[in-house]
Design an enzyme around this catalytic site. Structure first.
Site, short mmCIF file in Angstrom:
data_model
loop_
_atom_site.label_atom_id
_atom_site.label_comp_id
_atom_site.label_asym_id
_atom_site.label_seq_id
_atom_site.Cartn_x
_atom_site.Cartn_y
_atom_site.Cartn_z
N GLU A 248 80.91 78.26 -14.20
CA GLU A 248 81.54 78.76 -15.42
C GLU A 248 81.83 77.56 -16.31
O GLU A 248 82.27 76.51 -15.82
CB GLU A 248 82.85 79.49 -15.09
N GLU A 253 89.88 77.25 -24.37
CA GLU A 253 90.90 78.21 -23.94
C GLU A 253 92.26 77.72 -24.43
O GLU A 253 92.50 76.52 -24.55
CB GLU A 253 90.94 78.33 -22.41
#
Length: 371
Positions: A248, A253
């Site tokens: 990933e 974020e």
């Protein structure tokens, strides 16, 4: 005298028999001439967008036509002795020209028609700042005035309220549900909106249809505010089978209870948040929730680097051990945009429903690959 006549008769018979066999093929069948075949045109040249060409075929025997290339298809419209073939050349989505052929076959005769196709041209836009050594290969600028929602030829939605492995609260919907739209395109930007609807919070998780192996991936974003928000711009493998084994890549974020603190992270079997070993970089962007900034990842076979406004703040190097546990990043990944609500991280310090509706705004998403 009679004996001589008989002898001469026998010799004459064998001489004729020998002559018969010498005039026949070795297998006892008369020789057959090779078919005569002509094809027009004798070559095909296609643009990168593809083409359809009709070949005219003349033969004195039965014939067929085919191509061994997966980007060339042949459809026989008429296979009479004077017939036609429809040759379709698919669009070239690569930046390299390509060569192939169509073969017309009749018996032992084969006529090859060369097929050449030009490369897809570079996307040239003077307003786009292209990283050195790269070319722009994909983009969504959200500028199409005819669209009020994302272009579903470019994007697809993930839906559901399963918690998504992080105990998230939101229910991801396919753009709209029960008259409520959470993915809106207007005034040149995409708005992903998390909103309270009855006893649920609707939001969006959307992914690119295309996927890529290596490149420079960027988006210009303005983040939502409020405790409970958890916006992300990230990547997952096209051929996903298991997390974190397949990898990933988190490009950006942020969580609302820790505003303006941006993270770029990679997860794999050896390094992931479930065992506290994830590899991350952190940077403070004081105006992340009030202004647009460009968030990017450069991903090569050697490293993954995270950027904000062109500044590199995170590097993860390939250890070159050939171990998938530490470097599963040698396969195609697709891009993801989503706005979660609550969950293990987003709700770690509680949620504030007065922040809803919350809007995550995206000016553009672009993909570059090396020339």
């Amino acid at each position: 005298m009679i004996k001589n006549i008989k002898l001469m008769t026998i010799l004459s018979f064998f001489t004729c028999l020998l002559g018969f066999f010498s005039c026949s093929s070795s297998d006892g069948e008369p020789e057959v001439s090779s078919p005569v075949v002509s094809v027009a045109p004798t070559q095909i040249t296609a643009t990168y967008e593809g083409s359809v060409t009709i070949l005219s075929v003349k033969s004195d025997q039965e014939w067929t036509a085919f191509s061994n290339e997966d980007w060339i298809t042949c459809k026989i419209l008429s296979n009479a002795l004077q017939g036609t073939v429809e040759v379709t050349v698919k669009a070239n989505t690569t930046y390299q020209p390509r060569e192939g052929s169509v073969v017309v076959k009749s018996g032992t005769t084969r006529v090859s028609v060369p097929v050449s196709q030009e490369a897809k041209p570079d996307i040239v836009d003077p307003d786009i700042d292209t990283p050195e050594g790269y070319r722009l290969i994909w983009q969504d600028e959200f500028n199409d005035s005819k669209l009020s929602t994302p272009d579903e030829s470019l994007w697809w939605y993930e839906t559901g309220a399963s918690g998504w492995g992080n105990n998230e609260i939101q229910n991801y919907i396919p753009g709209s549900k029960n008259g409520e739209t959470c993915a809106q395109v207007s005034n040149g930007t995409l708005k992903i909106i998390a909103k309270k609807v009855s006893n649920e919070v609707y939001s969006i998780r959307m992914n690119t249809v295309e996927s890529w192996k290596y490149g420079y991936f960027e988006a210009r974003l303005k983040l939502p505010a409020g405790k409970g928000t958890w916006p992300a711009f990230w990547m997952m493998p096209k051929n996903y089978t298991a997390w974190p084994d397949d990898g990933e890549i988190d490009i950006m974020e942020e969580v609302g209870y820790d505003p303006n603190v941006i993270l770029s992270t990679v997860h794999c079997k050896a390094y992931n948040h479930s065992i506290g070993t994830q590899k991350s970089g952190t940077i403070k962007v004081p105006t992340a929730q009030t202004e647009f900034h460009v968030y990017a990842v450069e991903w090569t076979e050697d490293f993954i680097k995270g950027y904000v406004d062109g500044k590199c703040y995170f590097t993860f190097d390939n250890d070159k051990k050939g171990n998938k546990n530490t470097w599963p990043f040698n396969a195609a990944f697709y891009l993801k945009l989503n706005l979660a609500w609550g969950g293990d991280w987003g709700g770690a310090q509680g949620i504030d429903e007065s922040a809803l509706p919350a809007t995550y705004e995206i000016d553009y998403v672009r993909v570059f690959q090396k020339k």
